[in-house]
Structure formats: C-alpha cells, structure tokens
Motif scaffolding. Structure first.
Motif, PDB file in Angstrom:
ATOM      1  N   HIS A 289       0.851  -1.183   0.000  1.00 40.70           N
ATOM      2  CA  HIS A 289       0.000   0.000   0.000  1.00 40.70           C
ATOM      3  C   HIS A 289       0.896   1.245   0.000  1.00 40.70           C
ATOM      4  O   HIS A 289       1.997   1.223   0.543  1.00 40.70           O
ATOM      5  CB  HIS A 289      -0.904   0.055   1.244  1.00 40.70           C
ATOM      6  N   VAL A 290       0.399   2.321  -0.580  1.00 38.43           N
ATOM      7  CA  VAL A 290       1.082   3.611  -0.533  1.00 38.43           C
ATOM      8  C   VAL A 290       0.066   4.659  -0.116  1.00 38.43           C
ATOM      9  O   VAL A 290      -1.028   4.736  -0.690  1.00 38.43           O
ATOM     10  CB  VAL A 290       1.688   4.003  -1.901  1.00 38.43           C
ATOM     11  N   ILE A 291       0.414   5.460   0.904  1.00 33.93           N
ATOM     12  CA  ILE A 291      -0.484   6.540   1.333  1.00 33.93           C
ATOM     13  C   ILE A 291       0.304   7.846   1.376  1.00 33.93           C
ATOM     14  O   ILE A 291       1.518   7.854   1.618  1.00 33.93           O
ATOM     15  CB  ILE A 291      -1.119   6.260   2.712  1.00 33.93           C
ATOM     16  N   HIS A 292      -0.398   8.945   1.150  1.00 32.44           N
ATOM     17  CA  HIS A 292       0.222  10.270   1.214  1.00 32.44           C
ATOM     18  C   HIS A 292      -0.239  11.042   2.444  1.00 32.44           C
ATOM     19  O   HIS A 292       0.368  12.052   2.798  1.00 32.44           O
ATOM     20  CB  HIS A 292      -0.111  11.059  -0.054  1.00 32.44           C
ATOM     21  N   PHE A 293      -1.319  10.557   3.069  1.00 34.02           N
ATOM     22  CA  PHE A 293      -1.841  11.158   4.298  1.00 34.02           C
ATOM     23  C   PHE A 293      -2.124  10.031   5.286  1.00 34.02           C
ATOM     24  O   PHE A 293      -2.666   8.990   4.903  1.00 34.02           O
ATOM     25  CB  PHE A 293      -3.137  11.937   4.020  1.00 34.02           C
ATOM     26  N   LEU A 294      -1.777  10.235   6.544  1.00 35.04           N
ATOM     27  CA  LEU A 294      -1.967   9.174   7.526  1.00 35.04           C
ATOM     28  C   LEU A 294      -3.429   8.798   7.708  1.00 35.04           C
ATOM     29  O   LEU A 294      -3.742   7.652   8.016  1.00 35.04           O
ATOM     30  CB  LEU A 294      -1.360   9.596   8.870  1.00 35.04           C
ATOM     31  N   LYS A 295      -4.328   9.740   7.487  1.00 37.01           N
ATOM     32  CA  LYS A 295      -5.753   9.434   7.638  1.00 37.01           C
ATOM     33  C   LYS A 295      -6.207   8.342   6.674  1.00 37.01           C
ATOM     34  O   LYS A 295      -7.202   7.656   6.921  1.00 37.01           O
ATOM     35  CB  LYS A 295      -6.600  10.697   7.451  1.00 37.01           C
ATOM     36  N   ASP A 296      -5.448   8.167   5.589  1.00 36.79           N
ATOM     37  CA  ASP A 296      -5.839   7.161   4.589  1.00 36.79           C
ATOM     38  C   ASP A 296      -5.409   5.746   4.994  1.00 36.79           C
ATOM     39  O   ASP A 296      -5.820   4.763   4.371  1.00 36.79           O
ATOM     40  CB  ASP A 296      -5.228   7.498   3.230  1.00 36.79           C
ATOM     41  N   ALA A 297      -4.604   5.640   6.069  1.00 32.84           N
ATOM     42  CA  ALA A 297      -4.117   4.316   6.465  1.00 32.84           C
ATOM     43  C   ALA A 297      -5.237   3.434   6.997  1.00 32.84           C
ATOM     44  O   ALA A 297      -5.214   2.217   6.812  1.00 32.84           O
ATOM     45  CB  ALA A 297      -3.014   4.464   7.531  1.00 32.84           C
ATOM     46  N   ILE A 298      -6.214   4.036   7.647  1.00 29.78           N
ATOM     47  CA  ILE A 298      -7.243   3.234   8.303  1.00 29.78           C
ATOM     48  C   ILE A 298      -8.006   2.370   7.297  1.00 29.78           C
ATOM     49  O   ILE A 298      -8.423   1.252   7.621  1.00 29.78           O
ATOM     50  CB  ILE A 298      -8.216   4.146   9.107  1.00 29.78           C
ATOM     51  N   GLY A 299      -8.151   2.846   6.075  1.00 30.06           N
ATOM     52  CA  GLY A 299      -8.850   2.068   5.056  1.00 30.06           C
ATOM     53  C   GLY A 299      -8.135   0.788   4.683  1.00 30.06           C
ATOM     54  O   GLY A 299      -8.753  -0.159   4.186  1.00 30.06           O
TER      55      GLY A 299
END
Length: 229
Positions: A216-226
């Motif tokens: 997975h790649v995220i640019h904002f930590l809030k997107d990690a929960i998904g």
C-alpha cells in the motif's frame, strides 16, 4: 475477515515530525556553536552527509545506532578543526525532545485503531533516551506499551530481530501484521524480509527507486485506516 490483525509503526517521520524538530534543533546548534566557523548552508550539507553516512552504516549492521549521536558531532569537530564538546550533543538532543510533535493525522489514527482494538507496537532506529523521552512527551503508551528501540535490541531496521521482537510482544504473526513507515530501506525492506505486508507513508510523493512495490502507498496518515480495519 479484517485485512490485518495488528500494526507495527515506525516513529520518526511516520508518526512524529522528526524533520521539523531536527531542522529547528540543528539551526539552534549552528547558532550556538558553529556560526562563526562556516556558513549555515555549508554546515547543513556537512551535517546531513555525515549523519546519513552513519545511519547507512547502522542499517548495514556495521555500527550501533547508540554511537551516532556523538560520532556525527565528533566528525564535524574534526572537519572544522575544533575541540569536540559533549555539550553540543546534549544541547541538540534536548532541543529534539522539546520540539517533538505529531505528524498531522497520527494521533487520530492511533485513537481510531485503539477504539477498534487493533494491537499495535512501535519500532524505531533511534537512541533509547531520545525515543523514550518522545514516548513520554507524546503519550505513546496510551496506545501501546510496546516500543522496540534499536539501541535496546542491539540491531537496527531492516534486521529481522527488531521486527520479530515487537511481533512476539504483541503476539502477532508477520503475514497478518501491517508495517507502516516512511522508509523503503529500513521499514519496507525489513517487512519484505519477513513477508510482512508494508504500507509506505510517502507524503512527498517520492519516486520508488527499488525493484519491488509496497503493498500500500499513502500520502496522508488518515488514509491508512482504510487499509488496516
């Protein structure tokens, strides 16, 4: 079935804004001890190069992370042909703690995972006293009592030992645990070595120079929960 049973977190530049605290602290060190010797730009380049070279050696297992704090300022003193002062190290580290703060979204992410009863642990390539002081300042123990520091473990990420120590303490299996961090070389490679899924926190949208892809790649930590629950 939920995607993962547990999460391992890197600390610096994943949950804690180390780049910010480092920048502020290094500026203060320069103003107190080095401003009369060299320009800020030159000092900054010298420090970054020396520091990165030492951390590379630690990740390769050639030196212990505990030696880096003094070695980098010893090498700067040698470069500028001045006496090495331990007080420079102490001043710098005090500033690092004083200026430590969350990366945007980090605390909210941990609160959400805690609410959903997802086991988590923190693993970090750092100096024990600094990381433990950050743990206290930001209240990391609210979310997990488990924090494995390279100094205490005797090896640095990506060595498997530091990951396995955390997994054992939270009683989690590598293949069912997500590693979340900002470094492909220490966090990502370490996870890959154990066949552990890896989420790359890449806020600056850097290119991936490796020959493998994170899960997975995220640019904002809030997107990690998904990706976690």
């Amino acid at each position: 079935m939920k995607p993962y049973d547990a999460v391992l977190f890197d600390l610096d530049d994943t949950l804690i804004d180390f780049k910010r605290s480092e920048a502020i602290s290094l500026r203060k060190v320069y103003a107190h001890y080095f401003h009369h010797l060299v320009s800020w730009d030159a000092f900054h380049v010298h420090y970054v190069n020396i520091n990165r070279a030492l951390w590379n050696l630690a990740e390769e297992g050639q030196i212990r992370t505990s030696t880096i704090g003094e070695l980098r300022f010893q090498q700067l003193a040698d470069l500028y042909q001045i006496p090495y002062l331990i007080e420079v190290v102490q001043f710098y580290e005090e500033q690092l703690i004083l200026n430590s703060q969350w990366i945007e979204g980090a605390e909210d992410l941990l609160i959400t995972l805690q609410t959903r009863k997802i086991p988590m642990a923190f693993i970090t390539n750092g100096f024990t006293h600094l990381q433990r002081d950050k743990q206290k300042k930001l209240g990391l123990s609210r979310f997990s009592q488990v924090m494995v520091v390279s100094d205490e473990c005797g090896v640095a990420k990506p060595h498997p030992k530091i990951f396995l120590a955390a997994l054992e303490l939270i009683k989690a299996e590598p293949t069912r645990t997500l590693m979340l961090g900002d470094s492909l070389t220490s966090d990502g490679q370490g996870a890959k070595n154990l066949k552990m899924p890896f989420c790359w926190y890449n806020p600056h949208r850097l290119p991936n120079p490796t020959d493998w892809q994170p899960d997975h790649v995220i640019h904002f930590l809030k997107d990690a929960i998904g990706h976690i629950a």
